[in-house]
Design a protein around this motif. Structure first.
Motif, PDB file in Angstrom:
ATOM      1  N   ILE A   2       0.855  -1.183   0.000  1.00  0.00           N
ATOM      2  CA  ILE A   2       0.000   0.000   0.000  1.00  0.00           C
ATOM      3  C   ILE A   2       0.892   1.234   0.000  1.00  0.00           C
ATOM      4  N   THR A   3       0.523   2.244  -0.782  1.00  0.00           N
ATOM      5  CA  THR A   3       1.231   3.519  -0.757  1.00  0.00           C
ATOM      6  C   THR A   3       0.329   4.570  -0.133  1.00  0.00           C
ATOM      7  N   GLU A   4       0.809   5.152   0.927  1.00  0.00           N
ATOM      8  CA  GLU A   4       0.145   6.284   1.571  1.00  0.00           C
ATOM      9  C   GLU A   4       0.620   7.548   0.867  1.00  0.00           C
ATOM     10  N   HIS A   5      -0.306   8.433   0.523  1.00  0.00           N
ATOM     11  CA  HIS A   5      -0.004   9.677  -0.201  1.00  0.00           C
ATOM     12  C   HIS A   5      -0.575  10.838   0.599  1.00  0.00           C
ATOM     13  N   ALA A   6       0.256  11.855   0.859  1.00  0.00           N
ATOM     14  CA  ALA A   6      -0.230  13.057   1.536  1.00  0.00           C
ATOM     15  C   ALA A   6       0.511  14.271   1.004  1.00  0.00           C
ATOM     16  N   LEU A   7      -0.240  15.302   0.653  1.00  0.00           N
ATOM     17  CA  LEU A   7       0.355  16.605   0.353  1.00  0.00           C
ATOM     18  C   LEU A   7       0.338  17.381   1.666  1.00  0.00           C
ATOM     19  N   SER A  46       5.573  25.303  -5.441  1.00  0.00           N
ATOM     20  CA  SER A  46       4.957  25.748  -4.178  1.00  0.00           C
ATOM     21  C   SER A  46       5.839  25.267  -3.029  1.00  0.00           C
ATOM     22  N   PRO A  47       6.912  25.986  -2.706  1.00  0.00           N
ATOM     23  CA  PRO A  47       7.930  25.489  -1.771  1.00  0.00           C
ATOM     24  C   PRO A  47       7.461  25.205  -0.338  1.00  0.00           C
ATOM     25  N   SER A  48       6.247  25.590   0.003  1.00  0.00           N
ATOM     26  CA  SER A  48       5.718  25.258   1.325  1.00  0.00           C
ATOM     27  C   SER A  48       4.923  23.953   1.308  1.00  0.00           C
ATOM     28  N   THR A  49       4.832  23.318   0.154  1.00  0.00           N
ATOM     29  CA  THR A  49       4.087  22.069   0.010  1.00  0.00           C
ATOM     30  C   THR A  49       5.061  20.903  -0.169  1.00  0.00           C
TER      31      THR A  49
END
Length: 96
Positions: A2-7, A46-49
């Motif tokens: 499973i791959t967890e993805h979060a921005l 977007s350097p804060s992301t």
């Protein structure tokens, strides 16, 4: 697998502090049974992301094994105050 993805939308101006805290957080999550790998990348536009990708053996390794552990409380204390708004986390399964 499973791959967890979060921005991760880090509060502007706190990126360096976040990255330092994440060094400690990486050691916490990597000690959890079922953890396979982790990648943290910073957006150019977007350097804060940040993009967080975590590979787990099974979904329950993340949703139960990690999120219901004392280790998650440490992770949360280290990182959650950097996010505005709080990130959406999704899980993906490789298509055969």
């Amino acid at each position: 697998m499973i791959t967890e993805h979060a921005l991760l939308p880090v509060i502007p101006g706190r990126e360096v502090e976040f990255e330092r805290a994440f060094t400690t957080a990486r050691a916490i999550i990597s000690s959890i049974p079922g953890f396979r790998s982790l990648t943290l990348a910073r957006s150019i536009e977007s350097p804060s992301t940040y993009l967080l990708l975590v590979e787990w053996e099974r979904l329950d390794d993340h949703t139960i094994g990690f999120r219901q552990s004392a280790s998650y409380q440490e992770w949360r204390a280290l990182l959650h105050h950097f996010y505005e708004p709080f990130p959406l986390v999704e899980h993906f399964q490789t298509v055969p």
